[in-house]
Design an enzyme around this catalytic site. Structure first.
Site, PDB file in Angstrom:
ATOM      1  N   ASN A 151       0.848  -1.143   0.047  1.00  0.00           N
ATOM      2  CA  ASN A 151       0.010  -0.128  -0.075  1.00  0.00           C
ATOM      3  C   ASN A 151       0.838   1.206   0.023  1.00  0.00           C
ATOM      4  OD1 ASN A 151       0.150  -1.611   2.579  1.00  0.00           O
ATOM      5  ND2 ASN A 151      -0.288   0.405   3.483  1.00  0.00           N
ATOM      6  N   SER A 199     -11.028  -4.947  -1.008  1.00  0.00           N
ATOM      7  CA  SER A 199     -11.817  -4.054  -0.308  1.00  0.00           C
ATOM      8  C   SER A 199     -12.439  -3.055  -1.506  1.00  0.00           C
ATOM      9  CB  SER A 199     -10.736  -3.040   0.399  1.00  0.00           C
ATOM     10  OG  SER A 199     -11.666  -2.280   0.980  1.00  0.00           O
ATOM     11  N   CYS A 325      -3.815   4.581   7.738  1.00  0.00           N
ATOM     12  CA  CYS A 325      -4.128   3.833   9.229  1.00  0.00           C
ATOM     13  C   CYS A 325      -2.928   4.604  10.137  1.00  0.00           C
ATOM     14  CB  CYS A 325      -4.021   2.460   9.052  1.00  0.00           C
ATOM     15  SG  CYS A 325      -5.317   1.891   7.904  1.00  0.00           S
TER      16      CYS A 325
HETATM   17  C1  LIG Z   1      -3.160  -3.455   1.642  1.00  0.00           C
HETATM   18  C2  LIG Z   1      -4.129  -3.170   2.690  1.00  0.00           C
HETATM   19  N1  LIG Z   1      -4.906  -4.180   2.949  1.00  0.00           N
HETATM   20  C3  LIG Z   1      -6.066  -3.849   4.014  1.00  0.00           C
HETATM   21  C4  LIG Z   1      -6.504  -2.641   4.012  1.00  0.00           C
HETATM   22  C5  LIG Z   1      -7.758  -2.461   4.886  1.00  0.00           C
HETATM   23  O1  LIG Z   1      -8.869  -2.569   4.001  1.00  0.00           O
HETATM   24  P1  LIG Z   1     -10.233  -1.577   4.749  1.00  0.00           P
HETATM   25  O2  LIG Z   1     -10.014  -0.169   4.743  1.00  0.00           O
HETATM   26  O3  LIG Z   1     -11.284  -2.083   3.619  1.00  0.00           O
HETATM   27  O4  LIG Z   1     -10.597  -2.074   5.725  1.00  0.00           O
HETATM   28  C6  LIG Z   1      -5.953  -1.653   3.425  1.00  0.00           C
HETATM   29  C7  LIG Z   1      -6.385  -0.226   3.364  1.00  0.00           C
HETATM   30  O5  LIG Z   1      -5.788   0.798   3.475  1.00  0.00           O
HETATM   31  C8  LIG Z   1      -4.834  -1.894   2.361  1.00  0.00           C
HETATM   32  O6  LIG Z   1      -4.106  -0.812   1.730  1.00  0.00           O
END
Ligand SMILES: Cc1ncc(COP(=O)(O)O)c(C=O)c1O
Length: 388
Positions: A151, A199, A325
């Site tokens: 990400n 997602s 996050c």
């Molecule tokens: C690689 C990755 N996994 C999981 C998530 C979490 O997804 P959600 O926001 O739908 O809980 C994200 C969100 O930033 C992400 O980039």
């Protein structure tokens, strides 16, 4: 004249596509039934969920029965890891140092409870060596969890190789494909993945809805218990409008994924070329070739990312200093540190992530703004002072 803002944080979330909104709205007002109800209003909602499942299955190259709708990427990741541990009774996991917190933080919690996690490192370019994953697998390994695309840097991992290693060693394999879906083609009919997380809000769908793909025949233990929704694999009344929106976004992603790399990748490369030509001491974090086409993570020497982000925000340009996050935390990016960057280099890095609707004019304006802002920040540095 007020300048339109330029949104370059599409890895955090994307705007819901207009076609998606149009399909969702009637399911908030007219077709508000509960899919578990036997009368027509419920059955209409049930049919809409079925249709969305079909569209997501087509995008991923899997069967409809292998799709479990969830509340998003975080739930899908948690459900996959917990299911593998509980169904196998084993107490070890293998994962990488650069996973999203939805995997990383859960693994840290599991360690506190006595589970063993084997952490696989990445190289300076953010790439993962599949041989390192193979070395970490033991008889006690319940699951290997390796993300498809990172990400923060956009770096793509060799999912096919890792999946084949896991199949050959008889270990379950999960991949968090949240940042890959819609940006690169994924065909589960050709890769032996057991669990895959998606997602909707990362590819033009609404927030709060996602999918966990569970390969047919893989033992599954639900995270949530209650009603028998999702064939008993995920209890709770379905988020029908969200699921409908995800289905439409999946259909559009399937149509557009081929041109995403051409369109968005060309703009991303133009953005980076302009900045690298206009500024000294800028470096791309992550392998420049093996990345999703929309992500650019840049390290600007002698520039604090917070100052740069603030300057850009004042000009109506949105980007990010790390994963969404962890925004607000004063810690340097765990992902960049794992690639060998110093804390100072990590604090000097900014992620720009482009979206489907980005224009060349926006990209040129954003690149010029970055060059000017970096120049302004560097000018204020006392002469002779350089961050190492
Ligand atoms: C690689 C990755 N996994 C999981 C998530 C979490 O997804 P959600 O926001 O739908 O809980 C994200 C969100 O930033 C992400 O980039």
């Amino acid at each position: 004249m007020i300048k339109r803002s330029i949104y370059l944080d599409n890895n955090a979330t994307t705007a819901v596509l207009p076609e998606v909104v149009r399909e969702m709205v009637p399911f908030l007002s007219v077709y508000y039934g509960n899919p578990s109800s036997a009368y027509a209003l419920g059955q209409e909602a049930k049919e809409a969920v079925r249709s969305a499942r079909r569209r997501v299955a087509r995008l991923l190259g899997c069967r409809e029965e292998e799709i479990v709708f969830t509340s998003g990427g975080t739930e899908s990741d948690n459900a996959a890891l917990w299911s593998a541990l509980r169904a196998s009774g084993k107490r070890e996991l293998v994962t990488t140092m650069v996973e999203h917190p939805a995997v990383y933080r859960l693994c840290r919690e599991l360690e506190k409870d006595g589970y063993r996690v084997r952490w696989v490192p990445v190289g300076a370019d953010g790439l993962l060596d599949p041989a390192e994953v193979a070395r970490a697998i033991r008889a006690e390994t319940a699951l290997v969890s390796v993300m498809t695309a990172n990400n923060e840097t956009g770096v793509l991992f060799p999912i096919r190789e890792v999946a084949e290693i896991c199949r050959d060693r008889g270990v379950l394999f999960h991949t968090d494909a949240v940042q890959a879906v819609g940006k690169v083609a994924i065909d589960l009919s050709r890769i032996p993945v057991d669990f895959l997380s998606v997602s909707a809000h990362k590819f033009g769908g609404p927030k709060g809805v996602g999918v966990l793909y569970v390969r047919d025949g893989v033992p599954f233990r639900p995270l949530l218990w209650g009603g028998s929704q999702e064939s008993g694999r995920r209890a709770g009344t379905e988020n029908v409008p969200g699921i409908v929106g995800m289905g439409k976004a999946a259909e559009l992603a399937a149509e557009r994924v081929g041109s995403f790399a051409d369109r968005v990748g060309t703009l991303r490369d133009r953005f980076e070329r302009t900045i690298l030509a206009g500024l000294d001491d800028v470096r791309i974090n992550g392998h420049p070739g093996k990345r999703v086409p929309n992500t650019s993570n840049l390290c600007f020497r002698n520039v604090e990312s917070e100052a740069l982000l603030l300057d850009l925000d004042r000009q109506g340009i949105q980007a990010s200093g790390g994963s969404a996050c962890s925004t607000g935390s004063a810690r340097p990016s765990r992902v960049l540190l794992a690639m060998g960057l110093s804390p100072q280099e990590a604090f000097s890095s900014v992620r720009f992530s482009l979206g489907w609707n980005q224009t060349e004019e926006e990209i040129d304006r954003a690149a010029a703004a970055v060059i000017e802002a970096v120049g302004r920040i560097r000018e204020k540095l006392p002469s002779g002072l350089a961050m190492s």
